[in-house]
Design a protein around this motif. Structure first.
Motif, PDB file in Angstrom:
ATOM      1  N   LEU A   1      33.853  56.159  94.096  1.00 20.91           N
ATOM      2  CA  LEU A   1      34.043  57.418  93.378  1.00 20.91           C
ATOM      3  C   LEU A   1      32.771  58.250  93.266  1.00 20.91           C
ATOM      4  O   LEU A   1      32.812  59.475  93.328  1.00 20.91           O
ATOM      5  CB  LEU A   1      34.585  57.140  91.971  1.00 20.91           C
ATOM      6  CG  LEU A   1      36.100  56.992  91.840  1.00 20.91           C
ATOM      7  CD1 LEU A   1      36.459  56.606  90.415  1.00 20.91           C
ATOM      8  CD2 LEU A   1      36.795  58.283  92.218  1.00 20.91           C
ATOM      9  N   SER A   2      31.634  57.603  93.079  1.00 19.18           N
ATOM     10  CA  SER A   2      30.404  58.344  92.787  1.00 19.18           C
ATOM     11  C   SER A   2      30.040  59.306  93.917  1.00 19.18           C
ATOM     12  O   SER A   2      29.743  60.480  93.675  1.00 19.18           O
ATOM     13  CB  SER A   2      29.244  57.374  92.530  1.00 19.18           C
ATOM     14  OG  SER A   2      29.058  56.525  93.651  1.00 19.18           O
TER      15      SER A   2
ATOM     16  N   SER B   1      41.149  53.752 102.058  1.00 23.34           N
ATOM     17  CA  SER B   1      39.918  53.655 102.849  1.00 23.34           C
ATOM     18  C   SER B   1      38.745  53.126 102.035  1.00 23.34           C
ATOM     19  O   SER B   1      37.756  52.665 102.599  1.00 23.34           O
ATOM     20  CB  SER B   1      39.556  55.030 103.425  1.00 23.34           C
ATOM     21  OG  SER B   1      39.129  55.905 102.392  1.00 23.34           O
ATOM     22  N   GLY B   2      38.855  53.249 100.684  1.00 23.69           N
ATOM     23  CA  GLY B   2      37.748  52.811  99.830  1.00 23.69           C
ATOM     24  C   GLY B   2      36.929  53.955  99.267  1.00 23.69           C
ATOM     25  O   GLY B   2      36.023  53.741  98.468  1.00 23.69           O
ATOM     26  N   ARG B   3      37.259  55.204  99.679  1.00 28.50           N
ATOM     27  CA  ARG B   3      36.495  56.334  99.159  1.00 28.50           C
ATOM     28  C   ARG B   3      36.781  56.569  97.682  1.00 28.50           C
ATOM     29  O   ARG B   3      35.898  56.929  96.902  1.00 28.50           O
ATOM     30  CB  ARG B   3      36.825  57.599  99.951  1.00 28.50           C
ATOM     31  CG  ARG B   3      36.406  57.558 101.419  1.00 28.50           C
ATOM     32  CD  ARG B   3      36.705  58.883 102.093  1.00 28.50           C
ATOM     33  NE  ARG B   3      38.138  59.193 102.052  1.00 28.50           N
ATOM     34  CZ  ARG B   3      38.639  60.382 102.329  1.00 28.50           C
ATOM     35  NH1 ARG B   3      37.845  61.387 102.636  1.00 28.50           N
ATOM     36  NH2 ARG B   3      39.954  60.590 102.291  1.00 28.50           N
ATOM     37  N   TYR B   4      38.039  56.394  97.290  1.00 29.58           N
ATOM     38  CA  TYR B   4      38.453  56.535  95.897  1.00 29.58           C
ATOM     39  C   TYR B   4      39.816  55.857  95.758  1.00 29.58           C
ATOM     40  O   TYR B   4      40.518  55.643  96.751  1.00 29.58           O
ATOM     41  CB  TYR B   4      38.523  58.008  95.475  1.00 29.58           C
ATOM     42  CG  TYR B   4      39.493  58.823  96.281  1.00 29.58           C
ATOM     43  CD1 TYR B   4      40.812  58.996  95.868  1.00 29.58           C
ATOM     44  CD2 TYR B   4      39.106  59.434  97.479  1.00 29.58           C
ATOM     45  CE1 TYR B   4      41.710  59.740  96.615  1.00 29.58           C
ATOM     46  CE2 TYR B   4      39.997  60.185  98.225  1.00 29.58           C
ATOM     47  CZ  TYR B   4      41.296  60.325  97.795  1.00 29.58           C
ATOM     48  OH  TYR B   4      42.180  61.053  98.535  1.00 29.58           O
ATOM     49  N   PRO B   5      40.228  55.522  94.544  1.00 30.22           N
ATOM     50  CA  PRO B   5      41.489  54.789  94.364  1.00 30.22           C
ATOM     51  C   PRO B   5      42.703  55.709  94.436  1.00 30.22           C
ATOM     52  O   PRO B   5      43.266  56.109  93.419  1.00 30.22           O
ATOM     53  CB  PRO B   5      41.334  54.167  92.963  1.00 30.22           C
ATOM     54  CG  PRO B   5      40.398  55.072  92.241  1.00 30.22           C
ATOM     55  CD  PRO B   5      39.442  55.598  93.283  1.00 30.22           C
ATOM     56  N   ASN B   6      43.121  56.046  95.651  1.00 29.92           N
ATOM     57  CA  ASN B   6      44.293  56.909  95.825  1.00 29.92           C
ATOM     58  C   ASN B   6      45.563  56.170  95.406  1.00 29.92           C
ATOM     59  O   ASN B   6      45.693  54.962  95.616  1.00 29.92           O
ATOM     60  CB  ASN B   6      44.402  57.381  97.267  1.00 29.92           C
ATOM     61  CG  ASN B   6      44.448  56.228  98.256  1.00 29.92           C
ATOM     62  OD1 ASN B   6      43.546  55.389  98.275  1.00 29.92           O
ATOM     63  ND2 ASN B   6      45.479  56.171  99.077  1.00 29.92           N
TER      64      ASN B   6
ATOM     65  N   LEU C   1      42.458  48.780  95.746  1.00 34.16           N
ATOM     66  CA  LEU C   1      42.267  49.894  94.817  1.00 34.16           C
ATOM     67  C   LEU C   1      41.117  49.622  93.853  1.00 34.16           C
ATOM     68  O   LEU C   1      40.370  50.529  93.486  1.00 34.16           O
ATOM     69  CB  LEU C   1      43.559  50.157  94.039  1.00 34.16           C
ATOM     70  CG  LEU C   1      44.725  50.718  94.863  1.00 34.16           C
ATOM     71  CD1 LEU C   1      45.999  50.774  94.031  1.00 34.16           C
ATOM     72  CD2 LEU C   1      44.388  52.105  95.390  1.00 34.16           C
ATOM     73  N   GLU C   2      40.984  48.393  93.439  1.00 32.39           N
ATOM     74  CA  GLU C   2      39.871  48.031  92.547  1.00 32.39           C
ATOM     75  C   GLU C   2      38.539  48.231  93.257  1.00 32.39           C
ATOM     76  O   GLU C   2      37.583  48.763  92.680  1.00 32.39           O
ATOM     77  CB  GLU C   2      40.036  46.577  92.097  1.00 32.39           C
ATOM     78  CG  GLU C   2      39.044  46.133  91.037  1.00 32.39           C
ATOM     79  CD  GLU C   2      39.210  46.870  89.729  1.00 32.39           C
ATOM     80  OE1 GLU C   2      38.175  47.062  89.035  1.00 32.39           O
ATOM     81  OE2 GLU C   2      40.347  47.267  89.408  1.00 32.39           O
TER      82      GLU C   2
END
Length: 649
Positions: A141-142, A69-74, A134-135
């Motif tokens: 992340l913040s 989704s872009g919230r964090y690199p799962n 993922l990049e």
């Protein structure tokens, strides 16, 4: 005259499989089979769930939600892609409704078809697109970390007494002070983590605290010494006999309603200790261990990295983070144990009480009396040299006299000679007649030391047995690339022999074939036609190698393990099949054999007995004595450690 022609139907392109749908994803995983197409509704698929899906052998995963989704690199989607599984996401809720469970389907370029009819379409994810997503997700992340930090602060305020002062943590009756503890939680890579711990488990014999579903995998022997920590979900509870057999049970519902769980435990006669806290069961297990002042806590299957914390979408994530802060340096991860574990010399791990117990059992004397009569109480076997009849095993004698004075070296050398002579004499006294009238076959695995095998067969003969022959398992039999060939041949031979279970897995079936060919529970006096046919097929297929001409079916079988395998599945399957088709079986390995530890971790019937330390003359004497016990299928673990690991597969 025009002849009629047959029209060859065109083959539609794409990847085919059976659709399997379900929510939540964790509930779907047990239903998945090899060749299926998993249909999920899971945003930001985590690595743990992805590994569980990949292990089932699915060919594709279709997701109604974005894989990233872009919230964090799962890390879940990458784990699936690395396993060669085709990925499609964002098919929407409408598309999800059209993918009916059990329907045959075809996938091509991000579209799902039933024959030629389009059912749903989404986005096909390849490695390049996935890496780009993922990049980009790293930028999210913040904000995720801010929420994580806020939740941690709130939980610390609510659970301060528990986390900082240990108040409310139930005391255990099981003594943990000053002892190592292993806390084990469910995880897709748990088997690998436990393999990392094998040496530590054998040497340190820690107390085990098993959390939730892992308790189902404890063997009968291990559960008697284990502490079970259970949550509110009764579906994860083990069988009643496991619950009632455990050393202790702690109910830690994690803030959820626990009435149903308490009622179930009460019905089976278990009165659990209560840990009333909002912490998840695995976090509660760590605090329970820590409150008893152990020397060390090892976590297996627990979250350890920042990405683990972010991916773990269960409630109480902040508690996982704070619990690990509370334990501080007392807690280490299972994967770090092999790097820091001090490996003691093999000779220091061979102790006299084991030989004393086995030999005393063999001659029918109390172990303490037997040792006292020979003036050996409390003595070690670290300097034993040549074995019975002069057969010295690899690793029998090591020079531990470096730096000693001349008189000290002379004294040590005299003691070594005396103890070496004792072992030789013990073998000469104990072995004769123990296997009289028995026909014994020896099956060796790749890497088995030939001198050790010769010493074992010599002692078996000295015990009065008639050697039926030595059979070497060839590397081809264990080669994963030849598994399909092994499977086909095993099926054919089971049918030809008219014995064995064709519904068993590949290596179990092949173990049955070898057992029925060279042994069997009711063997004829000589090889029958079916057994001869099977023997020829095994030999010509380069799956086994026979030393000399076998003299006929064996009564007892000694399996000698060799080099450890990365995956012990084949060894376990062959052992299972052999044991099910022989009168008695003993599996023998070196003191540090990982395959033997894996076998001992299973809850085998009485046909399974094991001996470690066969690189020493001590183990080479114990092995034929264990074979003699197996005439009655008594089972048991003998040798240097006698400890069979932690969990079964």
């Amino acid at each position: 005259m025009r002849l009629p022609t047959r029209q060859i139907p065109s083959v539609l392109p794409g990847l085919r499989g059976t659709l399997r749908t379900g929510r939540p994803t964790r509930a779907l995983v047990p239903r998945l089979k090899e060749g299926d197409i998993a249909v999920i509704d899971h945003i930001d698929l985590d690595r743990s769930t992805a590994l569980a899906i990949a292990a089932t052998g699915v060919v594709a995963v279709v997701n109604a939600q974005p894989m990233v989704s872009g919230r964090y690199p799962n890390r879940g989607p990458k784990a699936l892609a690395d396993a060669g599984i085709e990925l499609i996401d964002q098919i929407s809720d409408a598309g999800l409704e059209k993918l009916v469970d059990g329907r045959k389907a075809r996938i091509l370029d991000g579209e799902i078809f039933d024959g030629e009819r389009l059912l749903a379409s989404g986005r096909a994810l390849d490695q390049e697109l996935l890496e780009s997503e993922l990049e980009n997700a790293k930028r999210g992340l913040s904000s995720h970390l801010e929420l994580f930090t806020h939740n941690s602060s709130e939980l610390l305020r609510r659970e301060e007494e528990v986390l900082l002062h240990g108040r409310g943590v139930p005391p255990l009756d099981t003594p943990l002070a000053g002892r190592p503890v292993v806390v084990v939680a469910d995880h897709p890579e748990l088997d690998r983590l436990l393999r990392d711990l094998e040496g530590f488990l054998r040497e340190q014999r820690p107390t085990i605290i098993a959390v939730g579903p892992v308790a189902k995998r404890l063997t009968k022997k291990q559960v008697r010494h284990a502490v079970l920590v259970l949550g509110a979900d009764t579906d994860t509870f083990p069988e009643p006999k496991v619950l009632t057999g455990a050393a202790e049970v702690v109910l830690a519902p994690g803030g959820s309603g626990s009435e149903q769980a308490a009622e179930l435990l009460d019905r089976v006669g278990v009165q659990p200790k209560r840990f009333d806290s909002s912490l998840a069961p695995e976090d509660a297990a760590l605090l329970i261990a820590y409150a008893q002042h152990p020397s060390l806590v090892v976590g297996a299957g627990l979250s350890t990295t920042l990405t683990d914390f972010l991916e773990d979408q269960r409630p109480g994530l902040a508690g996982t983070y704070l619990t690990r802060l509370a334990l501080g340096p007392t807690l280490i991860d299972a994967s770090a144990v092999p790097a820091v574990r001090r490996k003691e010399p093999l000779a220091r791990r061979l102790v006299l009480p084991v030989l004393t117990a086995v030999t005393a059992l063999a001659i029918g004397l109390p172990a303490g009396v037997w040792a006292a009569d020979h003036g050996l109480t409390g003595r070690g076997l670290s300097e034993i040299g040549a074995g019975a009849g002069g057969n010295a095993g690899a690793g029998d004698t090591v020079d531990t006299t470096s730096g000693q004075s001349g008189s000290s070296r002379t004294e040590t050398g005299s003691r070594q000679s005396a103890e070496a002579q004792f072992v030789a004499e013990a073998g000469d006294a104990l072995l004769p007649g123990k296997l009289a009238g028995q026909k014994v076959a020896v099956v060796t695995f790749p890497g088995a030391d030939r001198k050790t095998v010769d010493a074992l067969t010599g002692n078996i003969t000295a015990a009065g047995a008639d050697m039926a022959g030595v059979l070497d398992v060839r590397p081809n039999l264990l080669d994963p690339d030849r598994k399909q060939y092994v499977d086909s041949l095993a099926t054919q031979l089971v049918d030809q022999l008219g014995r064995g279970d064709g519904d068993q897995a590949t290596y179990q079936r092949m173990g049955q074939v070898i057992g029925e060919t060279y042994a069997g529970r009711k063997p004829p006096a000589a090889f029958d036609k079916q057994a001869k046919t099977a023997a020829v097929a095994l030999l010509t297929g380069d799956l086994v190698k026979a030393h000399g001409r076998p003299t006929g079916p064996a009564d007892l079988v000694l399996v000698v393990l060799g080099e450890d395998n990365d995956d012990s599945t084949a060894v376990e399957g062959l052992t299972d099949g052999l044991g099910a088709t022989t009168k008695g079986l003993v599996v023998a390995g070196t003191t540090d054999s990982g395959d033997l530890a894996a076998l001992r971790a299973n809850d085998w019937p009485g046909w399974f007995a094991s001996v470690d330390g066969i690189e020493s003359s001590t183990g080479q004497i114990v092995a034929p004595l264990a074979l003699a016990r197996q005439k009655n299928q008594e089972g048991g673990e003998f040798g240097a450690s006698g400890f069979g690991g932690l969990l079964k597969d």
